[in-house]
Every structure is written in C-alpha cells, then in structure tokens.
Design an enzyme around this catalytic site. Structure first.
Site, PDB file in Angstrom:
ATOM      1  N   GLU A 142     -57.999  49.524  33.461  1.00  0.00           N
ATOM      2  CA  GLU A 142     -57.018  50.616  33.521  1.00  0.00           C
ATOM      3  C   GLU A 142     -57.634  51.912  34.054  1.00  0.00           C
ATOM      4  OE1 GLU A 142     -55.548  50.581  29.519  1.00  0.00           O
ATOM      5  OE2 GLU A 142     -54.147  48.953  29.921  1.00  0.00           O
ATOM      6  N   TRP A 183     -50.551  41.447  26.240  1.00  0.00           N
ATOM      7  CA  TRP A 183     -51.117  40.233  26.862  1.00  0.00           C
ATOM      8  C   TRP A 183     -52.309  39.724  26.053  1.00  0.00           C
ATOM      9  CZ3 TRP A 183     -55.709  39.905  30.430  1.00  0.00           C
ATOM     10  CH2 TRP A 183     -56.541  41.014  30.325  1.00  0.00           C
ATOM     11  N   ASP A 184     -52.809  40.545  25.145  1.00  0.00           N
ATOM     12  CA  ASP A 184     -53.921  40.145  24.281  1.00  0.00           C
ATOM     13  C   ASP A 184     -53.653  38.793  23.629  1.00  0.00           C
ATOM     14  OD1 ASP A 184     -53.835  42.917  24.697  1.00  0.00           O
ATOM     15  OD2 ASP A 184     -54.930  43.364  22.859  1.00  0.00           O
ATOM     16  N   LYS A 212     -63.333  49.746  32.887  1.00  0.00           N
ATOM     17  CA  LYS A 212     -63.064  49.774  31.446  1.00  0.00           C
ATOM     18  C   LYS A 212     -63.373  48.430  30.787  1.00  0.00           C
ATOM     19  CE  LYS A 212     -59.292  50.707  28.195  1.00  0.00           C
ATOM     20  NZ  LYS A 212     -57.853  50.856  28.020  1.00  0.00           N
ATOM     21  N   GLN A 213     -62.945  47.349  31.417  1.00  0.00           N
ATOM     22  CA  GLN A 213     -63.089  46.009  30.829  1.00  0.00           C
ATOM     23  C   GLN A 213     -63.063  44.998  31.966  1.00  0.00           C
ATOM     24  OE1 GLN A 213     -59.052  47.002  29.257  1.00  0.00           O
ATOM     25  NE2 GLN A 213     -58.920  44.779  28.951  1.00  0.00           N
TER      26      GLN A 213
HETATM   27  C1  BGC Z   1     -56.618  47.489  26.959  1.00  0.00           C
HETATM   28  C2  BGC Z   1     -55.541  46.471  27.246  1.00  0.00           C
HETATM   29  C3  BGC Z   1     -55.027  45.920  25.938  1.00  0.00           C
HETATM   30  C4  BGC Z   1     -54.591  47.036  24.990  1.00  0.00           C
HETATM   31  C5  BGC Z   1     -54.213  46.527  23.611  1.00  0.00           C
HETATM   32  C6  BGC Z   1     -56.063  48.558  26.032  1.00  0.00           C
HETATM   33  O1  BGC Z   1     -57.061  49.482  25.732  1.00  0.00           O
HETATM   34  O2  BGC Z   1     -57.055  48.084  28.149  1.00  0.00           O
HETATM   35  O3  BGC Z   1     -56.054  45.429  28.041  1.00  0.00           O
HETATM   36  O4  BGC Z   1     -53.957  45.069  26.182  1.00  0.00           O
HETATM   37  O5  BGC Z   1     -55.643  47.950  24.820  1.00  0.00           O
HETATM   38  O6  BGC Z   1     -55.281  45.884  23.001  1.00  0.00           O
END
Ligand code: BGC
Length: 768
Positions: free
Chosen positions: A488, A357-358, A600-601
């Site tokens: 996550e 999804w990035d 996490k984000q």
């Molecule tokens: C992030 C995801 C991301 C993926 C690839 C993961 O660590 O939590 O949001 O899509 O890395 O960049």
C-alpha cells in the site's frame, strides 16, 4: 517492544501488575469462542487506563464515514463490530470502600491464560487505602461447548479483617465504541429486567436493528455453603444489577459464580431473544462452573489434537506458536457461514472486526490443514453469499455482465473501506478469493464445491478482470491501470505485477473450473450458464488476455517489476536507512512514503509465494534478494511470506528472524500496537511460517510435498496435517523426518524430492 510476559509452554503469564501496560495485557488476555469474545478487562470497577471490549460475532453497526473530500462511489459507512453489553462487572465494596486496583496496593498479581484448557485466571492480593487486605482469584471462560455462554468464579478472602463485602454483579448495556466516528452511541435499550440473583438487558443496534439479550445469574457461597442474601434489584437505562452483602470473618472466603450469555437476533426471532437468554443462562447455571470448565478442557483437547505444533528446545517459540493457534481457534470455529475473521478478532475495535483478503490469503491455509474441511468451506460460502453484492459493487464502478468486485473490507458484502486507492484500486483481493477456492479443492479434492458454489464466484471475479484490463497500443499488450498492490506504499500504479499475474491466473483457473463442471456435472453446468448468461466466447477472450498480458520484467536485474515506474524511484535499502525513520508509516509524510521505494509487505513476493511452482529457484532467489531488502514489513502480514521464501532459498537465519517477528508480535508488542488488539489474521501467518516455512509444506500436482529443515535453536518440532482425508503426523528432529499416517488409507507424498508412500496406520522415518 515489551518482555513482561513470562515464557511457558502452555500458559501466558503476567507476573506483577503492569498498570501502564494494562491495555496491552487486556488484548493479550482476551478470550473468545467464535460466537463472542472479550478483552481481558477486570471484573471489579477499575478507574485506571483500560479499554473495555465485549463483542458478539456478526453484530455490527454501519458507522457514518468520515472523509474530508467525498468522491463518487465512496461507501457511506464503515461497518464496526460493536462493543456490546459488558457482563463481566462485579463491583465490590469492602465496608463501603471500593475495591479498585487503581487505588490499591496490589501485590502478588498474576494473570494466566491457560491455552490448554481454555480459561483465564487472575490472582492478586490488594491492600485498600484503609489497610484492609483481600486475596482474590477470578477465573473465567467463554464456553466453546455452550457458545452463547460464559462464566466467572470469583473468590475473595478477607485476609486481615472481618467485615461486609458488598457485591454488585451487573450487565451494562450503556457501552460506546472508542472509535465511534461521531461520538455516537450505537445501542438503544429494548428491555431491562432484574430478578433475584439474575438480570437481563436487551439492546438493539441502531440502523442495523440487531437485538442482543445479555443475561446473568449469580450464586454465592461461603465456607462451601450456598447463601441466599437479600438482593437489591437495580435497574436504570441499559443497565441491570443485583446488590447484596456477605459478612466475612477474618480468614474466610466467599465464592461468587456469575453465569452469563449473549443471545442474538441473528439466530432467533427478535421477540424471543430474552426468552432464550433466560433458558441459556439457567442451563449453564444448572450445569455449574466446574462442569463447564471440564467440558471446555475436553473441547480444547480435541482442537489441540488437530492444530497443535510442538516445538522442542525453545519455550518462547513454543508459547508463541500456541498463542497464535489458540487465538485463531478462539476467533473462528467454522460453524456459521455468516461469520468471518476480523484482523483483530474479538480483541479490539481497530479494523472493526470486518473481513479482509487476510481471510483467504492467510487464514484459509491454516484452517485447511488444522480443522475439518467444513471450516474452510464455510469461509468460502461466506463469499458465495456475498456474490450478488460484489456484482452490485462492480456495477457501481461501471462494470457489467455479472463482473464481481469483492470489497476490500466488509461485514455483509458491501464495501466499507473509503480510501479510494484501497477501495477502488486494491483489487488484488478478488484474486485471493479465487485462490482460496483453488486451495480448498487441492487440499480436499472436494471438486463438487466448484459446481455447487465456487464456479459462480470464479466467473464473477474473472469477468471483472477481463473488463478491468485494456489494450495498450504502446505496449501492444493488455495492461491494468490505476491499481494498488498489497504494497500500500505504492498507490495508483499501472501494471502492478502481482495484480496482473493473479488476474491472468484467475482466467486460467476459471476456465478449468468451467470445464470440470461441464464434464462432471453437466446439469449444474447448464444451470450456471443460464443463470450467468455465460458465453464460450468469454473464455476465448480470457485466453487472449492471458497470452498478451503485460507483466513487467527487468532483464538487467532478473526480477519482475513491482509496477511501472518502480525503477524511477531512488533505490535505497532498509539497512541503509537511519533506524530513527522506522516505522516510516509513523515518521514520514504519506507523500514521502509514496515516492520512496520502500515496500510495506510482500507484493511481487506475495505472487511468487502463491504461485511458487511456476518459478525456478533462481527466479525466486533473485526476486527475494531484490525485494526483501527494500521491505519495511510494516504490515503484520509481511514476515510470514518472507519466512517461507527465505526457507525456500535456504536462508535459515533470515527465516528464523522472520519467524520470531511474526510469532511473538503481540506477546512482545513488537509493533507497539498490541494495545489496540491482537493481530489475529497474521497469527495464521505464524502457523504458515512453521509448516510452509520450516517444514516446506506445499501441494504440487495434487500431492503433498515436504522439505523440512530444523531451525538451529530447536531440537525438534511436530504437528498434524489434514490432507485429502488423511491425517499425517509429522515430527522433524535431528534424526530426520518421522511421518505417521494416522488414517486408514495410504498417502503418497514427496519428501526431499523423493516419492514416499506411507500406508494407513504406519510410520516411516526419512532423512535428507
Ligand atoms: C495491510 C492489508 C491488510 C489489512 C488488514 C493492512 O495494513 O496492508 O494487506 O489486509 O492491514 O490486516
């Protein structure tokens, strides 16, 4: 953290050989051209620590999954962009002694990535164990003009001896991925052919059957004169080389040119890849290295004209933003809708070069404003082409009526991820794909895209959401159970606010898109209705869900609730955590992470960022002030969203801290993982930090909005934006905001809350 990269506005420079950090440098000095890329590996044999990496876009291998406990629905493979044939190799022996920087006394070592003109150069002096000293300059590029080709100019001077230099330029197809799950090799040989100063290897990927022909042609010169040395043609399984010798007297220099190409069966019949490899490599040899170099510089000049951000008064920040923009443009050029942007691009194996999804959430905003709209259009069409697979994917999970669940990780439309909480639960990715369509149309006014491609995707996504919710008797609301949001570190939760919010937004937007197509292209509307069996009652159901969706809100704190149960967690702030625990992902058990409140984000804040115009400033501030202090930013995608919101609420200091964290993430090895490759998708986040963070760029009610601020450390910054066919140059400095409309037609935008019209080809200066 590391700080050995020298600061320079246009170059990335390593002075001195940092042997122990070689993998980091190999990532940083990666080059690419959208069609292929490689890490900054050496040409000569190198026996020290190194990670070889050559990648051809779109050529992947479905590596058999390794999971302990198999669950129904798990994907059987993880698609990996393959480490492909290595054409960089030029092994060198000096009077029989190998030139290997691992066993030489290396002096005056310097690597330089010239971002302005798009090439990499490495110079050094090496004293061999025998005492012989050579000076070397190795320059190379991957052409964005001839995008199947690359070239190297390798010049070597005998400093203190006269002797025989034996060169063995090669193409080596006997390559393995370091992350091969079962230590398997992924390539079979189809053909190996050696000529006089040329050679070819044709390889086939196991299972996926891609054919890639890698070819080389070589010239060698001494004192400006072409030599025709006797060539020993070497072939063995998956490998071809030419061996020849050049006599050098003390002080003389030999210059070797190696031209190479990768030609893949993605673009030609398998039977023809060798033939085309021969013509491609011959064409660039005829063109010559210097011409390739100057064409490359011209091509980069025009890319920079669109995409550059100039920062005055802060060289580290300037270098960093250019590095991010450079790498994004090296990874994706937007010419081929079959390709996409892997989180590590062509710079490493981790994350397999696959699509996340990035792309939609982070990269699309960058390409929309810095490149021709067709670049983003192709990123969107990529998902359109995967719609059938997304419908199949959802069907496997029990959904029907054309509901589509796009994969979390994919190469060809099939899901590759196999951690159940991500594969089946991190479904918010569907929302980002819909949002990207909206983002594209609001930046370009290309609503025709909806009729042609977008609407079908939206319909599939919205149907998924409508089936994924259920009515809760307890809440008397629709709920969304068992999901994982962008955070996550909080798995299998009910009612993740972000996921539920974006789901209802998708329903609203899909209905708008249906109405638009119905009104503006009734023929196509009827076609889509027929093809998808769409019934108007579906939209009524969406409306009901939207009006009755459970979206957690905490009255006491005045914030949206990340997910049910969040407030059962012990509430600790990151600042109160002993730094020795950070990053928690490395120091804590997964169980402890999941029970903690650490984020996490951006999660709730991701939603606030995307739908900012629907929230008042106080709501944004409260949510930011509540969630950010609990966020550990252990995804590279995190700081940019926080930068943007910090700037929005006027916290300039924090906004700048986040900017630094995202922009120099790889150059300074912030997360100690640059060795695995660069964080390509989060590089788009760095661009977002400047343009959406500091400059406050938004699109509201179809119009461009700017609210620029100037970070204290900077004297000014400027960039160009593409918006609905207009090119606007924006320069922010201490005097104000200088706008220059570089197009014919006028643009009306909002700056600091006031409407401003800048006529075509005119300038205006505004102050706060
Ligand atoms: C992030 C995801 C991301 C993926 C690839 C993961 O660590 O939590 O949001 O899509 O890395 O960049």
């Amino acid at each position: 953290m590391k700080d050995y990269i020298q600061h320079d506005e246009w170059k990335i420079i390593e002075e001195g050989f940092h042997k122990e950090d070689n993998r980091i440098s190999e990532s940083i000095f990666s080059i690419g051209n959208g069609r292929m890329g490689h890490r900054g590996n050496f040409e000569e044999t190198y026996t020290g620590d190194s990670m070889l990496g050559n990648y051809v876009a779109g050529v992947y291998y479905p590596d058999k999954t390794r999971v302990g406990w198999w669950k129904n629905g798990y994907p059987e493979y993880f698609a990996k962009v393959l480490n492909a044939a290595n054409w960089l190799g030029i092994a060198i022996k000096i009077d029989g002694e190998e030139l290997d920087l691992n066993h030489a006394n290396v002096q005056e070592f310097r690597r330089e990535l010239d971002m302005k003109e798009g090439f990499l150069v490495r110079t050094y002096k090496a004293e061999l164990p025998s005492g012989k000293v050579v000076s070397v300059e190795a320059k190379r590029l991957l052409s964005i003009v001839d995008d199947e080709c690359g070239a190297i100019r390798y010049s070597l001077k005998a400093e203190n001896f006269s002797g025989t230099i034996e060169y063995t330029p090669s193409v080596d197809g006997d390559i393995m991925n370091e992350d091969s799950n079962y230590d398997e090799k992924f390539w079979n040989e189809i053909a190996v052919e050696a000529g006089d100063m040329e050679g070819y290897v044709v390889m086939e990927t196991k299972k996926t059957g891609f054919h890639v022909a890698t070819g080389m042609r070589v010239n060698v010169f001494k004192n400006g004169e072409a030599l025709t040395p006797a060539v020993e043609k070497i072939t063995r399984e998956k490998y071809v080389a030419n061996k020849f010798a050049v006599e050098l007297a003390e002080g003389e220099t030999a210059v070797l040119y190696k031209y190479a190409c990768n030609v893949s069966s993605e673009n030609y019949d398998k039977a023809d890849v060798l033939k085309y490899a021969k013509t491609r490599v011959e064409a660039v040899q005829t063109k010559g290295f210097e011409t390739m170099l100057s064409e490359q510089a011209q091509a980069w000049e025009s890319k920079w004209e669109w995409a550059d951000i100039k920062i005055e008064g802060d060289v580290a920040a300037q270098q960093a933003i250019r590095f991010n923009i450079f790498q994004l443009n090296q990874t994706y050029t937007g010419e081929d809708a079959r390709l996409n942007i892997g989180p590590k691009g062509f710079t490493g194996e981790k994350y397999g070069g696959v699509t996340y999804w990035d792309t939609e959430a982070y990269c699309v905003p960058f390409y929309l404003c810095t490149a021709d709209p067709k670049v983003t259009r192709n990123l969107l069409i990529y998902r359109y082409h995967h719609l059938e697979r997304a419908i199949e994917n959802a069907a496997k999970l029990g959904f029907d009526n054309g509901a589509a669940l796009y994969p979390m990780v994919t190469m060809n439309g099939e899901e590759c991820h196999n951690e159940w909480e991500i594969t089946f639960e991190e479904i918010h990715r569907n929302g980002a794909i819909a949002f990207a369509i909206y983002n594209y149309t609001r930046h370009t006014d290309d609503n025709a895209y909806l009729a042609e491609y977008g609407l079908e995707v939206l319909l599939g996504i919205t149907r998924f959401w409508a089936q994924r919710v259920n009515w809760s008797v307890q809440h008397e609301k629709y709920v969304m159970l068992g999901v994982t949001g962008p955070n996550e570190f909080d798995n299998n939760v009910d009612n993740n606010w972000y996921t539920s919010y974006i789901a209802t937004w998708c329903m609203e937007y899909t209905k708008e898109a249906l109405d638009w197509v119905k009104e503006n292209n009734p023929g196509r509307y009827d076609e889509i209705v027929k093809k998808t069996n769409y019934k108007e009652e579906e939209a009524e159901k969406w409306q009901d869900i939207r009006e009755n969706m459970y979206l957690g809100y905490d009255d006491e704190r005045g914030v949206f609730i990340q997910a049910d149960g969040f407030f059962n967690k012990e509430q600790i702030l990151v600042k109160d955590l002993d730094p020795k625990h950070l990053p928690i992902v490395h120091n804590w058990s997964w169980d402890r992470i999941l029970r903690s409140n650490f984020i996490k984000q951006a999660d709730v804040l991701q939603g606030i960022y995307m739908f900012e115009d629907r929230f008042d400033l106080e709501t944004i501030r409260k949510n930011y002030n509540f969630y950010e202090p609990r966020t550990v930013h252990e995804s590279s995608l995190s700081p940019c969203v926080h930068n943007i919101l910090a700037a929005k609420i006027g916290d300039e200091k924090r906004a700048y801290e986040f900017y630094l964290r995202t922009s120099r993430l790889d150059l300074d090895d912030y997360n100690e993982d640059t060795k695995d490759g660069l964080h390509i998708t989060s590089m788009a986040g760095t661009w977002m930090s400047v343009v959406e963070g500091f400059a406050g760029k938004r699109v509201e009610k179809g119009a461009l909005v700017l609210n620029p601020m100037l970070p204290e450390k900077w004297n000014g910054y400027s960039f160009r934006l593409q918006f609905k066919g207009t090119t606007l140059h924006i320069n922010v400095n201490k005097e104000g905001v200088h706008l220059s409309n570089e197009s014919e037609k006028a643009i009306t935008l909002k700056v600091y809350g006031k409407d401003v019209t800048v006529e075509g080809n005119t300038k205006q200066t505004l102050t706060k």
